[in-house]
Scaffold this motif. Sequence first.
Motif, PDB file in Angstrom:
ATOM      1  N   UNK A 134      13.289   7.919 -37.341  1.00 51.73           N
ATOM      2  CA  UNK A 134      12.483   8.331 -36.218  1.00 51.73           C
ATOM      3  C   UNK A 134      11.927   9.690 -36.349  1.00 51.73           C
ATOM      4  N   UNK A 135      10.698   9.921 -35.961  1.00 49.43           N
ATOM      5  CA  UNK A 135      10.011  11.072 -36.098  1.00 49.43           C
ATOM      6  C   UNK A 135       9.046  11.335 -35.193  1.00 49.43           C
ATOM      7  N   UNK A 136       9.740  12.610 -34.180  1.00 47.10           N
ATOM      8  CA  UNK A 136       8.718  12.499 -32.823  1.00 47.10           C
ATOM      9  C   UNK A 136       8.728  11.257 -32.206  1.00 47.10           C
ATOM     10  N   UNK A 137       7.551  10.661 -31.864  1.00 49.42           N
ATOM     11  CA  UNK A 137       7.525   9.694 -30.873  1.00 49.42           C
ATOM     12  C   UNK A 137       7.263   8.237 -31.710  1.00 49.42           C
ATOM     13  N   UNK A 138       7.395   8.374 -33.128  1.00 45.75           N
ATOM     14  CA  UNK A 138       7.297   7.183 -33.959  1.00 45.75           C
ATOM     15  C   UNK A 138       8.604   6.595 -34.511  1.00 45.75           C
ATOM     16  N   UNK A 139       8.814   5.434 -34.508  1.00 43.05           N
ATOM     17  CA  UNK A 139       9.883   5.057 -35.146  1.00 43.05           C
ATOM     18  C   UNK A 139       9.668   3.747 -35.927  1.00 43.05           C
ATOM     19  N   UNK A 153       9.582  -5.274 -41.049  1.00 41.42           N
ATOM     20  CA  UNK A 153       9.269  -4.014 -40.795  1.00 41.42           C
ATOM     21  C   UNK A 153       8.690  -3.860 -39.288  1.00 41.42           C
ATOM     22  N   UNK A 154       9.472  -3.098 -38.637  1.00 44.67           N
ATOM     23  CA  UNK A 154       8.845  -2.793 -36.982  1.00 44.67           C
ATOM     24  C   UNK A 154       8.416  -1.425 -37.203  1.00 44.67           C
ATOM     25  N   UNK A 155       7.076  -1.282 -36.804  1.00 47.00           N
ATOM     26  CA  UNK A 155       6.395   0.210 -36.814  1.00 47.00           C
ATOM     27  C   UNK A 155       6.294   0.490 -35.113  1.00 47.00           C
ATOM     28  N   UNK A 156       6.891   1.443 -34.356  1.00 49.47           N
ATOM     29  CA  UNK A 156       6.683   1.522 -33.154  1.00 49.47           C
ATOM     30  C   UNK A 156       6.201   2.759 -32.712  1.00 49.47           C
ATOM     31  N   UNK A 157       5.944   2.955 -31.562  1.00 50.24           N
ATOM     32  CA  UNK A 157       5.485   4.327 -30.631  1.00 50.24           C
ATOM     33  C   UNK A 157       6.506   4.255 -29.245  1.00 50.24           C
ATOM     34  N   UNK A 158       6.861   5.505 -29.370  1.00 49.19           N
ATOM     35  CA  UNK A 158       7.759   5.534 -28.195  1.00 49.19           C
ATOM     36  C   UNK A 158       7.034   6.289 -26.879  1.00 49.19           C
ATOM     37  N   UNK A 159       6.570   5.448 -25.901  1.00 49.21           N
ATOM     38  CA  UNK A 159       5.793   5.948 -24.914  1.00 49.21           C
ATOM     39  C   UNK A 159       6.628   6.691 -23.631  1.00 49.21           C
ATOM     40  N   UNK A 160       6.650   8.028 -23.528  1.00 53.58           N
ATOM     41  CA  UNK A 160       7.301   8.761 -22.710  1.00 53.58           C
ATOM     42  C   UNK A 160       6.959   8.487 -21.144  1.00 53.58           C
ATOM     43  N   UNK A 161       8.045   8.278 -20.254  1.00 52.25           N
ATOM     44  CA  UNK A 161       7.804   8.221 -18.925  1.00 52.25           C
ATOM     45  C   UNK A 161       7.884   9.544 -18.235  1.00 52.25           C
ATOM     46  N   UNK A 162       6.852  10.238 -17.894  1.00 53.48           N
ATOM     47  CA  UNK A 162       6.921  11.419 -17.310  1.00 53.48           C
ATOM     48  C   UNK A 162       7.334  11.398 -15.600  1.00 53.48           C
ATOM     49  N   UNK A 163       7.835  12.554 -15.362  1.00 54.14           N
ATOM     50  CA  UNK A 163       8.047  12.705 -13.967  1.00 54.14           C
ATOM     51  C   UNK A 163       8.223  13.992 -13.529  1.00 54.14           C
ATOM     52  N   UNK A 164       8.119  14.331 -12.388  1.00 53.42           N
ATOM     53  CA  UNK A 164       8.034  15.914 -11.761  1.00 53.42           C
ATOM     54  C   UNK A 164       9.622  16.211 -11.772  1.00 53.42           C
ATOM     55  N   UNK A 165       9.966  17.424 -12.149  1.00 46.81           N
ATOM     56  CA  UNK A 165      11.211  17.868 -11.863  1.00 46.81           C
ATOM     57  C   UNK A 165      10.962  19.125 -11.187  1.00 46.81           C
ATOM     58  N   UNK A 166      11.351  19.221  -9.805  1.00 47.42           N
ATOM     59  CA  UNK A 166      11.397  20.306  -8.865  1.00 47.42           C
ATOM     60  C   UNK A 166      12.524  21.154  -9.127  1.00 47.42           C
ATOM     61  N   UNK A 199      11.660   6.629 -22.466  1.00 49.47           N
ATOM     62  CA  UNK A 199      10.573   6.064 -23.123  1.00 49.47           C
ATOM     63  C   UNK A 199      10.598   4.583 -23.407  1.00 49.47           C
ATOM     64  N   UNK A 200       9.583   3.905 -23.192  1.00 45.94           N
ATOM     65  CA  UNK A 200       9.518   2.341 -23.703  1.00 45.94           C
ATOM     66  C   UNK A 200       9.027   2.523 -25.279  1.00 45.94           C
ATOM     67  N   UNK A 201       9.602   1.467 -25.836  1.00 46.08           N
ATOM     68  CA  UNK A 201       9.121   1.344 -27.302  1.00 46.08           C
ATOM     69  C   UNK A 201       8.136  -0.066 -27.639  1.00 46.08           C
ATOM     70  N   UNK A 202       7.122  -0.194 -28.260  1.00 43.19           N
ATOM     71  CA  UNK A 202       6.388  -1.055 -28.651  1.00 43.19           C
ATOM     72  C   UNK A 202       5.503  -0.686 -29.883  1.00 43.19           C
TER      73      UNK A 202
END
Length: 196
Positions: A105-110, A126-139, A155-158
């Motif tokens: 795992x390195x950054x958003x890459x797995x 071999x599976x090469x994926x990207x982790x897509x962060x799900x952003x939200x506001x923290x008040x 984050x979702x991985x695909x």
Amino acid sequence: MRGISRTVLRTCAGLAVAAGLVVGGAGVASAATVTPAAATASNHGFGCNPFAGQQWNLNGSNTVNAVYKGSTFSYSITFKQFGGCLFGTMTDPYFPTTGPIHGSVHGNFVTFSFTYPAGSVQGTRTFNGYIHPQWFRQWFRQGHRWHFRWVFRVGSVSGNWSETGSEQGTGTFSLAKDVRNACPSWAWWAHSCFVR
């Protein structure tokens, strides 16, 4: 002045002895051939760093949903992460077989790989994926005013997969469950944390 000279001399002598001990391991006594140990979390033989801080924690059970020629195949997987190193097991119920995985795992890459038994048409997948962060506001409140910052907790991985065997299969994949942020929610400022 004489006391300082002795202190400096003792320090230099100590450093010379320590350097001799470190370098001394490369003498005749160590010339024997050694068989490399199997890759584990302690020797991390897969080009990963078990001490690297990470943004994501993949630890736990999940399901790999791989698409091949328009059909989806699901494989149960358990990840064990040590810093940037990824280990665990995967089960292919269609073969059927269960075996170890290894990756990084390195950054958003797995990336992770699973080797099928000898003679299989799959070889190593071999599976090469990207982790897509799900952003939200923290008040948060600062003084008498409210502010927000953008943070992510999951984050979702695909990504894509490929094989080395005679089947030469390729396709896309995703993980059924989201992966978690490696840092606790109260450490919103941290970009990476240690995972084990």
